[in-house]
Design a protein around this motif. Structure first.
Motif, PDB file in Angstrom:
ATOM      1  N   UNK A 445      14.381  38.663  11.479  1.00  0.00           N
ATOM      2  CA  UNK A 445      13.100  37.963  11.391  1.00  0.00           C
ATOM      3  C   UNK A 445      12.279  38.648  10.305  1.00  0.00           C
ATOM      4  N   UNK A 446      11.061  38.196  10.147  1.00  0.00           N
ATOM      5  CA  UNK A 446      10.301  38.640   8.989  1.00  0.00           C
ATOM      6  C   UNK A 446       9.900  40.118   9.063  1.00  0.00           C
ATOM      7  N   UNK A 447       9.963  40.681  10.278  1.00  0.00           N
ATOM      8  CA  UNK A 447       9.573  42.076  10.413  1.00  0.00           C
ATOM      9  C   UNK A 447      10.776  43.010  10.440  1.00  0.00           C
ATOM     10  N   UNK A 448      11.942  42.484  10.229  1.00  0.00           N
ATOM     11  CA  UNK A 448      13.167  43.276  10.412  1.00  0.00           C
ATOM     12  C   UNK A 448      13.710  43.780   9.068  1.00  0.00           C
ATOM     13  N   UNK A 449      14.283  44.953   9.079  1.00  0.00           N
ATOM     14  CA  UNK A 449      14.790  45.561   7.837  1.00  0.00           C
ATOM     15  C   UNK A 449      16.325  45.480   7.803  1.00  0.00           C
ATOM     16  N   UNK A 450      16.881  44.633   6.968  1.00  0.00           N
ATOM     17  CA  UNK A 450      18.336  44.466   6.960  1.00  0.00           C
ATOM     18  C   UNK A 450      19.086  45.590   6.243  1.00  0.00           C
ATOM     19  N   UNK A 451      18.351  46.385   5.442  1.00  0.00           N
ATOM     20  CA  UNK A 451      19.076  47.394   4.642  1.00  0.00           C
ATOM     21  C   UNK A 451      19.518  48.599   5.469  1.00  0.00           C
TER      22      UNK A 451
END
Ligand SMILES: Cc1ncc(C[n+]2csc(CCOP(=O)(O)OP(=O)(O)O)c2C)c(N)n1
Ligand SMILES: [Mg+2]
Length: 953
Positions: A445-451
């Motif tokens: 979601x927009x608050x999540x960090x995929x890296x």
């Protein structure tokens, strides 16, 4: 090695590789001879091979030499290789290099070589290329099978389907050819899809939108489904999807006003349409839109809980109800669309259940369009950890549905595939899958960090242009637009959104449009006074007798099993003597409702006969196996009656029936569990839809659940339908939870469900042994007069003398009644609570007041103390001190030993009737008063019991 062994070897090899390695001409020739004498005697893949060979032969100008024939075979083999395995070597992944698969489609794997490339082969005719060089053939095959679209259809068994697909793909080549207008339209849709996400991202920072970015091609893809579908006769789509891109689809496909969506981001309270509400990306919506060809199309997006894929069966049920009733069985008029995430479709079991139902008579919907937003990740989990199957769509092979894998960056290829898929659905009424290979621009979601979890992938994604920019660049190169045109178009769209945002800010009240409002027209949400009103549901005696005969009619021209004839005979005799057992009461409820024009639909495992052999709604003709349904033969104007033995699924089937009831408020839709506790396999539908949908989404639903319940020594799993769970979730009249004990009350209950202007789900705990209990009989008069009784008072007492009042619910009543009658205990009142929720407070209090002298009030249940209705009932009964008689609290509902069950059951009953010998000299004043106790001591005992109730083993 002999020729036979060689052929055998080759066949095995084919299994492994799906095409031949180096063919042996002698062995093949032998097999070919065999094929010529009987085509069905050789393996299917070989027969196809020979078919192709025959085709090539008939088109030879000259008789070919042996060696030449050998090569022709090899080229045919290579073509077959591309058809079957081409999808493994496509350019479908926009951001990752594909895994490597072996064997490859290289020439040497077909025993061909570069030196053959310029040779002309007749085999080219098989793919519409005519006699062509091997080089041309391969180029064509690559173009068709190995570019932006991968097609899986080699597993399909129906030759007509294979032929259809090949005819569509091969002669035309997959080279989408769109007009300028169409290209501009695609750009327009991509512009909206991308622009909408950017706008929300910018304006509602930190709020969850579950952005579609990376998969924006979904919007033109849906547009293509709708446009092509409408051209092919579709008038309505029912769409199910989860979080990803849902807002974008609502805005840009269903045309939900932008300001309404923005208002859901800004809003602080709901208007009167809804109570608790739900997050914006779960809400349903319906709208009529007009296609580019001027056709009006109804689009309905079902409300969706967080539980991934739970919406699938609900969508199918809605679709089927509308096909059955609104479109009179025409599958060409409505199609369901299910949009899945790659992780969810691969692993949620309900997907399998729904697909398994898709071709069954009682559940089919004419083929579902499955679209997968395959962003190659589920939350933080890589696709490699998310499934064992090669593709996330491998489940589609269960029903031999064709599967297309498409590069989401190649929007024209996607549009082309979608149109094909829609045509396929209309032609074969089968499911079809389109796996859109894309990526997820941000984190889950927009608050999540995929890296944290996918550093390499996100490095690639960071630099990757979005599908709009890829496409607009192409159109600029084709001189369809200038760069300035593009800049301006995107600016204009943003201005529109700004305008809509301003409108949305004028109010902070959120209005949620009722889902399927077109079907629920005259219904309204109930008020408190509606709930306590008891509609008259009796039916005239003559009508009952007439229907009673019709539903027990065996057609003379057909032969039936002798036990069935006897059973029907006995039923007729019962009706004549005006005695109604459970089955007759139930069937009469259906019969009378049908006669009044209501549709009735029942589905569940073995429901036609009934698990306990009580219903017999379908008579099976002995010699043909054909089924005769008496409830379908009542009159020419009756409502439709459908009953289906469901597949062995609970989650899928209950979801389906819930959806069916959602779209058909005027119908009685029943799901029956085999044994009550199997409903726990459908818990998601119960929690996420049945008990909460009205508060979350403002939708009503009249689904009826029949859950066999009762402790009869059949073990832990066949005793309890888990009344306590339903009661724990019961509040604000969200469900009706009922445990009826007489055929007449069941009759009135089912009829009550259909006579009101509102709908509430109805959970009925149905009996097992009571189906044949000699006391569980009602008179015809009971059905003729009155209405459903929430509370049944004891008809056999001297009210003024009653000292002990026993409250109970369900089958235990009959165990208590037996002893009461044996003891002739007219000073004990047995009161049955038939409806547990909404709790009939008023009625019960009125009943209790009839017994002013009662010294002891017991709640009796056969379930353990921590189960059943005890803890629920005790919170409602404040005026008297209620003492429980129940089994000891336990983790498992019931014993596996029948002997132990009997002891427990006797203990319960004995406790209720244990005489008191205290000084009050009242036979039933208290439970444990010892002889000679003073009144004070008696009261002390009572006090003790109240604080520390004694339970039965
Ligand atoms: C039944 C269920 N289990 C877990 C979750 C929590 N959850 C929400 S989204 C998500 C990942 C879904 O991945 P995918 O299906 O690929 O969809 P995507 O978000 O990638 O579009 C998970 C695990 C859920 N909502 N429902
Ligand atoms: Mg995903």
């Amino acid at each position: 090695m002999c020729g036979k062994c060689l052929v055998y070897n080759r066949l095995n090899e084919m299994d492994k590789q799906t095409y031949l390695g180096s063919s042996d001409i002698v062995a093949i020739e032998k097999l070919y001879e065999q094929y010529q004498s009987d085509p069905s005697s050789v393996d299917e893949s070989w027969s196809k091979f020979f078919e192709g060979f025959d085709f090539a032969r008939t088109h030879y100008d000259t008789e070919p030499s042996h060696g030449f024939m050998d090569k022709e075979f090899k080229v045919i083999n290579l073509i077959e290789g591309y058809r079957r395995r081409g999808h493994l070597f496509t350019e479908t992944n926009p951001v990752r290099t594909r895994r490597t698969y072996t064997p490859t489609l290289d020439l040497e794997n077909f025993d061909l070589s570069e030196s053959d490339l310029e040779t002309i082969f007749q085999a080219g005719k098989q793919i519409g290329a005519g006699a062509a060089t091997l080089k041309e053939i391969i180029s064509r095959l690559k173009q068709t099978y190995c570019r932006s679209i991968g097609v899986e259809y080699g597993f399909i068994r129906n030759p007509l389907v294979i032929e259809w697909i090949q005819n569509k793909l091969e002669p035309g080549l997959i080279t989408p050819d769109f007009t300028e207008e169409e290209k501009k339209h695609i750009y327009f849709l991509l512009k909206q899809a991308v622009g909408f996400e950017h706008f929300i991202h910018k304006k509602f920072i930190g709020q969850k939108q579950f952005s579609l970015e990376g998969a924006e091609s979904l919007i033109p893809a849906l547009d293509a489904v709708i446009e092509r579908g409408s051209e092919l006769g579709i008038r309505e789509f029912i769409i199910g999807m989860s979080h990803r891109g849902r807002l974008n689809v609502l805005a840009n496909v269903l045309q939900k006003p932008y300001e309404d969506i923005f208002n859901e981001f800004n809003g602080t309270f709901y208007d009167e349409t809804i109570s608790l509400g739900d997050v914006k990306y779960h809400l349903g919506y319906g709208n009529d839109i007009v296609t580019d060809h001027g056709k009006k199309i109804r689009l309905n997006m079902a409300p969706n809980p967080s539980h991934l894929e739970a919406v699938d069966p609900v969508v199918e049920g809605i679709a089927r109800a509308k096909i059955d009733h609104k479109y009179k069985g025409d599958y060409n008029k409505l199609a369901p669309i299910l949009i899945h995430g790659d992780a969810a479709i691969a692993s949620q079991g309900v997907v399998y259940e729904v697909i398994q139902m898709s071709r069954l008579e009682g559940y089919k919907t004419g083929g579902t369009i499955h679209l997968v937003i395959n962003n190659q990740v589920g939350f933080t989990t890589n696709y490699l950890d998310a499934r064992s199957s090669t593709y996330c769509t491998d489940i589609g092979k269960v029903t031999k549905a064709p599967i297309f894998h498409v590069n989401g960056d190649d929007v024209e290829a996607l549009m082309y595939t979608i149109r094909l898929a829609m045509e396929f659905r209309q032609e074969f009424h089968m499911d079809v899958f389109i796996d859109i290979l894309c990526y997820r621009k941000y984190g889950h979601n927009e608050g999540d960090e995929p890296r944290f979890t996918q550093p390499l992938l996100y490095k690639a994604i960071e630099k990757h242009p979005n599908p709009r920019d890829i496409y607009s660049k192409k159109l600029v190169e084709q001189n369809l637009f200038s760069e300035e045109d593009i800049r301006q178009a995107e600016k204009d769209y943003e201005e529109i959104l700004e305008e809509k945002l301003k409108i949305s800010q004028q109010t902070n009240e959120v209005h949620i449009k009722q889902f399927l409002d077109e079907d629920w027209g005259s219904f309204r949400h109930p008020e408190k006074k509606d709930i306590v009103k008891y509609p008259k549901t009796g039916v005239a005696r003559e009508k009952l007798l007439e229907i009673g005969k019709k539903i027990n009619h065996l057609p003379e021209d057909k032969k039936f099993f002798r036990k069935l004839i006897k059973l029907i005979d006995e039923r007729l005799k019962m009706i004549e003597s005006e005695k109604i057992d459970w089955a007759i009461g139930e069937l009469l409820a259906y019969g009378t409702l049908l006669e009044e024009g209501h549709p009735v639909r029942i589905s569940g495992q073995d429901s036609e006969r009934g698990t306990f052999s009580h219903r017999h709604a379908a008579y099976v003709v002995e010699e043909t196996g054909e089924k005769y349904y008496p409830l379908k033969h009542l009159s020419d104007v009756q409502g439709p009656f459908e009953i289906y033995n469901s597949p062995l699924s609970e989650y899928g089937v209950l979801g389906f029936e819930y959806g069916y009831a959602m779209a058909l408020p005027k119908g009685l839709t029943i799901w029956e569990a085999q044994f009550g506790d199997f409903q726990n396999a459908a818990q998601v539908i119960i929690d996420q839809y049945i008990c909460s949908a009205e508060e979350k989404w403002g939708v009503m639903n009249g689904i009826v659940l029949m859950l066999p319940h009762g402790f009869e020594g059949q073990g832990p799993e066949h005793s309890s339908a888990r009344i306590e769970r339903f009661l724990a979730m019961a509040a604000r009249n969200n469900m009706q939870i009922v445990n009826p004990t007489t055929p007449a009350n069941l009759f009135h209950l089912l009829r009550r469900q259909m006579t009101r202007k509102f709908m509430i789900p109805l959970i009925i705990f149905t009996p097992k042994s009571l189906l044949r209990h000699p006391k569980c009989i009602s008179s015809l008069e009971d059905l003729e007069k009155g209405s459903f009784a929430e509370v049944i008072d004891d008809p056999d007492v001297d009210a003024g003398k009653v000292l002990r009042v026993v409250l109970c619910s369900g089958k235990v009543y009959y165990d208590l009644l037996k002893i009461k009658q044996k003891l002739d205990a007219r000073d004990i009142a047995l009161i049955r609570l038939e409806q547990l929720h909404p709790f009939p407070e008023e009625k019960l209090n009125k009943t209790l007041k009839r017994y002013p002298k009662a010294l002891l009030h017991l709640w009796v249940q056969e379930e353990p103390e921590n189960m059943g209705a005890w803890r629920y009932v005790r919170d409602y009964i404040k005026d008297v001190q209620l003492i429980p008689v129940a089994r000891l609290a336990s983790g498992s509902p019931a014993t596996g030993l029948n002997g132990l069950h009997v002891i427990g059951q006797e203990e319960i009953v004995n406790k209720v009737f244990r005489k008191c010998t205290c000084e009050l000299k009242n036979k039933y004043c208290g439970l444990q008063c010892v002889e000679g106790s003073s009144r004070k001591e008696v009261l002390k005992v009572h006090e003790y019991l109240e604080s520390k109730p004694k339970f039965i083993i």
